[in-house]
Design a protein around this motif. Structure first.
Motif, short mmCIF file in Angstrom:
data_model
loop_
_atom_site.label_atom_id
_atom_site.label_comp_id
_atom_site.label_asym_id
_atom_site.label_seq_id
_atom_site.Cartn_x
_atom_site.Cartn_y
_atom_site.Cartn_z
N CYS A 1 -3.94 9.95 -5.69
CA CYS A 1 -4.37 9.69 -4.31
C CYS A 1 -3.55 8.59 -3.66
O CYS A 1 -2.93 8.81 -2.62
N ARG A 2 -3.54 7.39 -4.28
CA ARG A 2 -2.82 6.28 -3.65
C ARG A 2 -2.73 5.11 -4.64
O ARG A 2 -3.41 5.09 -5.66
N ASP B 1 -11.65 0.93 7.46
CA ASP B 1 -10.90 1.86 6.63
C ASP B 1 -11.46 1.80 5.21
O ASP B 1 -11.70 0.71 4.67
N GLU C 1 -5.28 5.15 -7.77
CA GLU C 1 -6.48 5.96 -7.57
C GLU C 1 -6.17 7.43 -7.79
O GLU C 1 -5.17 7.95 -7.29
N ARG D 1 -13.12 9.01 -1.18
CA ARG D 1 -13.04 8.05 -2.27
C ARG D 1 -12.56 8.71 -3.55
O ARG D 1 -13.10 9.73 -3.97
N GLU E 1 0.68 5.52 -0.06
CA GLU E 1 -0.22 6.66 0.11
C GLU E 1 0.27 7.92 -0.58
O GLU E 1 -0.50 8.82 -0.85
N GLU F 1 -1.52 12.52 2.34
CA GLU F 1 -2.67 11.64 2.47
C GLU F 1 -3.93 12.37 2.05
O GLU F 1 -4.20 13.49 2.49
N ARG G 1 0.86 -1.18 0.00
CA ARG G 1 0.00 0.00 0.00
C ARG G 1 0.89 1.23 0.00
O ARG G 1 1.85 1.30 0.76
N LYS H 1 -10.02 2.73 2.40
CA LYS H 1 -9.02 2.68 1.34
C LYS H 1 -8.78 1.25 0.90
O LYS H 1 -8.73 0.34 1.69
#
Length: 227
Positions: free
Chosen positions: A156-157, A224, A176, A116, A108, A112, A106, A226
């Motif tokens: 975003c991530r 969460d 994302e 969504r 980020e 952060e 993952r 995410k």
């Protein structure tokens, strides 16, 4: 208990008496919720392919706290097979491609971003053959590619996964972005134009990229949000 993972479902309606609108209503209002309520997933998100001629117009991703539950007959058997909205059991009214993954990474980014993301870019890859090539592939993501992507507007991530079986392509990255206006082409060109990027992408056995727009989601309370 198995590893955390992702259930990745490409789909489209196929039954002649079922409208796409009704199928989408069933998928969003019943099926996604069912996948969470039976204890398989704690987060379910649907997307629509931005390419109108794509083979698979819809994607559902289910975050799995325990990927081993995909092999549990008690869990999978608890899923509702029929609905008043459908002319037949759901497995008979749609075509699907199912993929199961374990979590790899993952990421980020530098800042952060809550909420969504509205766009999902999926990149499924099979690196060049050999342990050295696979190690280089992973290091490229961790040491250069994701850092550079995170500097693109709208980023975003990213979440990366590896298939639970050996079918190719084994790896997928879910990037994302805030909207389908991102990332700007000139920025993405810089990211993919490094010597390391050209080496990894150019020697990959498979490189499949799709762009998806957010449709809907459902999650277990308090988890969460995410991927």
């Amino acid at each position: 208990m198995g590893p955390p993972g992702l259930f990745y479902v490409l789909s489209k309606p196929t039954h002649p008496s079922l409208s796409e609108q009704t199928w989408n209503t069933w998928y969003t209002s019943e099926h996604m919720r069912d996948m969470v309520s039976i204890g398989l997933a704690d987060l379910a998100i649907r997307y629509r392919n931005t390419n109108p001629s794509a083979s698979w117009p819809y994607l559902a991703v289910y975050r799995l706290p325990d990927a081993a539950k995909l092999q549990d007959p008690a869990v999978m058997g608890a899923m509702a097979e029929t609905s008043d909205l459908l002319p037949a059991p759901w497995k008979e009214v749609m075509a699907m491609e199912l993929r199961a993954y374990a979590l790899v990474q993952r990421f980020e980014g530098q800042v952060e971003r809550p909420g969504r993301a509205r766009e999902l870019i999926t990149v499924a890859m099979e690196p060049a053959e050999g342990e050295d090539a696979e190690r280089d592939f992973d290091e490229w993501y961790r040491k250069q590619h994701l850092d550079m992507l995170s500097m693109c507007d709208g980023y975003c991530r990213t979440t990366r996964y590896k298939k639970l079986d050996d079918s190719t392509p084994r790896y997928i990255a879910l990037h994302e972005y805030e909207s389908t206006a991102y990332p700007p082409k000139e920025q993405l060109k810089l990211v993919t134009g490094t010597e390391w990027s050209k080496k990894v992408i150019g020697t990959a056995k498979v490189f499949d990229r799709d762009v998806w727009e957010y449709v809907s989601e459902y999650s277990k309370e308090g988890v969460d949000q995410k991927l």
